[in-house]
Design an enzyme around this catalytic site. Structure first.
Site, short mmCIF file in Angstrom:
data_model
loop_
_atom_site.label_atom_id
_atom_site.label_comp_id
_atom_site.label_asym_id
_atom_site.label_seq_id
_atom_site.Cartn_x
_atom_site.Cartn_y
_atom_site.Cartn_z
N ASN A 53 47.58 89.24 -42.13
CA ASN A 53 48.95 89.49 -41.67
C ASN A 53 49.29 88.92 -40.30
OD1 ASN A 53 47.37 91.49 -40.45
ND2 ASN A 53 49.02 93.00 -40.48
N GLY A 91 41.24 95.06 -40.94
CA GLY A 91 41.64 95.00 -42.35
C GLY A 91 41.81 96.39 -42.92
N SER A 92 41.60 96.49 -44.22
CA SER A 92 41.94 97.73 -44.92
C SER A 92 40.84 98.80 -44.79
CB SER A 92 42.18 97.42 -46.40
OG SER A 92 41.00 96.89 -46.95
N GLU A 137 39.32 97.93 -36.99
CA GLU A 137 40.76 98.10 -36.75
C GLU A 137 41.40 98.20 -38.13
OE1 GLU A 137 42.40 98.30 -33.90
OE2 GLU A 137 40.90 97.68 -32.43
N LEU A 138 41.78 99.43 -38.53
CA LEU A 138 42.18 99.65 -39.92
C LEU A 138 43.66 100.01 -40.03
CD1 LEU A 138 38.94 101.66 -40.84
CD2 LEU A 138 39.31 99.19 -40.96
N CYS A 160 50.17 96.74 -39.39
CA CYS A 160 49.44 98.01 -39.44
C CYS A 160 50.16 99.12 -38.67
CB CYS A 160 48.02 97.82 -38.92
SG CYS A 160 48.03 97.10 -37.29
N GLU A 166 49.02 104.43 -46.50
CA GLU A 166 49.61 103.31 -45.76
C GLU A 166 50.42 102.48 -46.75
OE1 GLU A 166 46.97 100.03 -44.67
OE2 GLU A 166 48.12 99.77 -42.83
N1 LIG Z 1 44.43 98.23 -36.99
C1 LIG Z 1 44.73 96.95 -36.90
O1 LIG Z 1 44.70 96.36 -35.82
C2 LIG Z 1 45.13 96.17 -38.11
C3 LIG Z 1 45.75 94.95 -37.93
C4 LIG Z 1 46.13 94.20 -39.04
C5 LIG Z 1 45.87 94.66 -40.32
N2 LIG Z 1 45.26 95.85 -40.47
C6 LIG Z 1 45.04 96.35 -41.83
O2 LIG Z 1 44.62 95.31 -42.70
C7 LIG Z 1 45.05 95.56 -44.02
C8 LIG Z 1 45.71 94.35 -44.59
O3 LIG Z 1 44.97 93.19 -44.44
P1 LIG Z 1 44.13 92.54 -45.64
O4 LIG Z 1 44.84 92.79 -46.92
O5 LIG Z 1 43.83 91.14 -45.25
O6 LIG Z 1 42.83 93.44 -45.57
P2 LIG Z 1 41.46 93.35 -46.43
O7 LIG Z 1 40.65 94.52 -46.02
O8 LIG Z 1 41.74 93.16 -47.85
O9 LIG Z 1 40.78 91.99 -45.93
C9 LIG Z 1 40.44 91.79 -44.58
C10 LIG Z 1 39.26 90.86 -44.50
O10 LIG Z 1 38.12 91.51 -45.07
C11 LIG Z 1 37.46 90.60 -45.95
N3 LIG Z 1 36.70 91.37 -46.93
C12 LIG Z 1 37.07 91.75 -48.18
N4 LIG Z 1 36.06 92.44 -48.77
C13 LIG Z 1 35.04 92.50 -47.87
C14 LIG Z 1 33.75 93.09 -47.87
N5 LIG Z 1 33.29 93.76 -48.90
N6 LIG Z 1 32.99 92.97 -46.75
C15 LIG Z 1 33.45 92.32 -45.67
N7 LIG Z 1 34.67 91.73 -45.62
C16 LIG Z 1 35.45 91.82 -46.70
C17 LIG Z 1 38.60 89.77 -46.50
O11 LIG Z 1 38.10 88.58 -47.06
C18 LIG Z 1 39.42 89.55 -45.25
O12 LIG Z 1 38.87 88.51 -44.49
C19 LIG Z 1 45.99 96.75 -43.90
O13 LIG Z 1 45.31 97.91 -44.29
C20 LIG Z 1 46.32 96.80 -42.42
O14 LIG Z 1 46.71 98.04 -41.91
C21 LIG Z 1 44.89 96.62 -39.40
O1 LIG Z 2 49.04 94.56 -38.15
C1 LIG Z 2 48.66 95.13 -37.15
C2 LIG Z 2 48.60 94.41 -35.88
O2 LIG Z 2 47.68 95.02 -35.03
C3 LIG Z 2 49.93 94.29 -35.27
S1 LIG Z 2 49.90 93.35 -33.87
O3 LIG Z 2 49.60 91.95 -34.17
O4 LIG Z 2 48.82 93.81 -33.04
O5 LIG Z 2 51.17 93.48 -33.21
#
Ligand SMILES: NC(=O)c1ccc[n+]([C@@H]2O[C@H](COP(=O)([O-])OP(=O)(O)OC[C@H]3O[C@@H](n4cnc5c(N)ncnc54)[C@H](O)[C@@H]3O)[C@@H](O)[C@H]2O)c1
Ligand SMILES: O=C[C@H](O)CS(=O)(=O)O
Length: 477
Positions: free
Chosen positions: A155, A231-232, A251-252, A285, A379
């Site tokens: 994202n 990520g998630s 960072e989830l 997020c 979420e």
């Molecule tokens: N807290 C934060 O700062 C923050 C910021 C941005 C996004 N997010 C979260 O990210 C999510 C969306 O992003 P997404 O769809 O790319 O997330 P995702 O968890 O699907 O993927 C993130 C990364 O993890 C990798 N991945 C997938 N399976 C894995 C495994 N088993 N082991 C290690 N890595 C693996 C993916 O290839 C990708 O590079 C949302 O839940 C969002 O809230 C959090």
């Molecule tokens: O998607 C979540 C990110 O942390 C937002 S930001 O890029 O930090 O503004």
């Protein structure tokens, strides 16, 4: 069409024996690039190169040199703002004005890291604090860790990658970088940019591939010292299980609340909250997912919020006028639509939006929601916002905290005592007063409590988590 691949020790791996994946523009399915997928042996090579480059080069590189590389990278990125913004919009479907904003923030992250590289300090420990300590000197230094595995989401493919790469380089670590498979092109361009800025090629190795195939072997590898993941939640949980004794930053997700008390200025806040809920189709997020509005403001707030939402320009992310574009995939839009439908079946009302066609889900405002509906409890990560009336401070604090997540919140009131009282009670990594939950400046400590994560980013804080404190003691003669 671009062909991209992993970059290990500065070398690209584009041969035809590797499987490949097409990177598609979520708006029109145009093929943006073809990505050669790394094999597990490529990953091992990337880890080995990172490990040896740490010992041969990076751990001895002086701070001023690391700072120079980061500053040069910032300058190059600033010059190439347009190229990076265009590619982010094409691979992620992000409206171009937000992609430009992302690149500008990324330049700042690099500059913060460049400055911080020269300010990584230990402290002097008072050695006369305990009986028998006198005649000794004690101090700490912060040491780089070694190999950092950086795993990033789609994202904010540039900025959230830099929140890992820039502090890792500032601290003198080396990196195996595994970006999201949906957005690998900006990652590929970024690694080349760092090499051009003078970073030793073996210090930053890019591995392009599927998370479910490369994730475990990367996270479990003995030569990896730290895993930093954005990520998630399900993937974060798995990483936590697999990482063993390694340092881990997670960072989830979140379902961020924003609270408007009766003295909040509706006119001032509506525009920001529309942006906070619908920027990049809610795939942020800290998106404003739950807006709690004091019952006395509900009618005027909802009318204005709905009107401004309906005024958003929906269209091609590459068009400068577009406010709102597609979601990352059709499956993501369909999943969000089923959450809306479930809520409606259970009594919720769609005030506007709720229409899905392919990757597009129109900006959706929901009312009459209940706390156990998925659009509230989970979420949404989609353009869906719920507007929820409340009567008392106690009730709204309880509702805001009724979540497995705790990343960032917004509280709107003119009453300073209430503002700080509520901020203290809210279970979040960060609380904004009179600012939306979606605001982030890239140098403040950022991260979650509860299941929103572990650790903090925001350059200086990420550096703390990417170094190990080492104690030195001297017995003076
Ligand atoms: N807290 C934060 O700062 C923050 C910021 C941005 C996004 N997010 C979260 O990210 C999510 C969306 O992003 P997404 O769809 O790319 O997330 P995702 O968890 O699907 O993927 C993130 C990364 O993890 C990798 N991945 C997938 N399976 C894995 C495994 N088993 N082991 C290690 N890595 C693996 C993916 O290839 C990708 O590079 C949302 O839940 C969002 O809230 C959090
Ligand atoms: O998607 C979540 C990110 O942390 C937002 S930001 O890029 O930090 O503004």
């Amino acid at each position: 069409m671009m062909r991209i691949s992993s970059i290990i020790n500065g070398e690209e791996y584009k041969d035809e024996t590797r499987k490949s994946l097409e990177v598609k523009n979520p708006y029109n399915q145009e093929v943006v690039a073809k990505m050669a997928l790394a094999k597990e042996e490529d990953l091992h090579e990337a880890i080995d190169v990172s490990f040896s480059t740490f010992h041969d080069t990076m751990k001895e590189m002086p701070a001023h040199k690391r700072a120079d590389i980061l500053r040069k990278a910032a300058d190059l990125l600033e010059e190439r703002e347009n190229d990076f913004a265009q590619i982010i919009s094409r691979e992620a479907g992000k409206p171009i004005k937000f992609s430009r904003g992302e690149v500008q923030r990324s330049v700042q992250v690099l500059r913060f890291a460049s400055e911080q590289a020269k300010d990584i300090n230990g402290e002097v420990i008072p050695m006369d604090a305990a009986i028998g300590g006198q005649g000794r000197l004690g101090f700490t230094k912060r040491m780089p860790l070694g190999v950092v595995a950086a795993i990033t989401p789609f994202n904010f493919p540039l900025n959230l990658s830099l929140h890992k790469l820039a502090p890792a380089i500032a601290a003198g670590n080396t990196i195996v970088f595994k970006p999201a498979e949906k957005t690998p092109v900006s990652a590929y361009m970024l690694v080349k940019l760092f090499h051009e800025a003078g970073l030793p090629v073996g210090a930053l190795n890019l591995v392009l591939g599927l998370g479910e195939e490369l994730g475990d072997p990367l996270v479990e590898h003995d030569k990896v010292h730290k895993v930093t993941f954005t990520g998630s939640l399900p993937v974060g949980r798995r990483i936590r299980e697999k990482a063993g004794f390694k340092k881990v930053t997670l960072e989830l997700g979140s379902n961020s609340p924003n609270i408007l008390f009766e003295d909040a200025d509706v006119n001032e806040v509506v525009t920001d909250l529309v942006k906070g809920a619908f920027a990049f189709s809610g795939q942020v997020c800290i998106s404003a997912q739950r807006i709690y509005v004091h019952r006395s403001l509900l009618e005027s707030f909802l009318a204005e919020y709905k009107s401004q939402t309906e005024d958003l320009t929906i269209g091609d992310p590459l068009d400068e006028h577009t406010d709102f574009g597609p979601m990352i995939t059709e499956e993501a839009a369909e999943r969000a639509k089923t959450w809306i439908d479930d809520a409606v079946k259970n009594g919720a009302k769609i005030e506007t939006g709720g229409e899905q066609n392919g990757t597009l889900l129109t900006p959706t405002i929901m009312t009459n929601v209940k706390s156990d509906m998925k659009i509230i409890a989970d979420e949404v990560f989609a353009p869906i916002v719920s507007i929820i009336p409340f009567d008392t401070e106690q009730e709204v604090v309880q509702a805001a905290n009724d979540s497995i997540y705790g990343l960032q919140a917004g509280v709107f009131t003119k009453d300073i005592n209430r503002a700080f009282r509520v901020a203290d009670q809210i279970e979040m990594g960060g609380v904004w007063i009179n600012e939306i939950s979606t605001y982030r400046q890239d140098n403040h400590p950022y991260g979650g409590v509860k299941q929103s994560g572990i650790g903090r980013e925001g350059v200086k804080y990420a550096i703390e988590d990417m170094t190990e404190m080492k104690f030195y003691g001297v017995k003076l003669k």
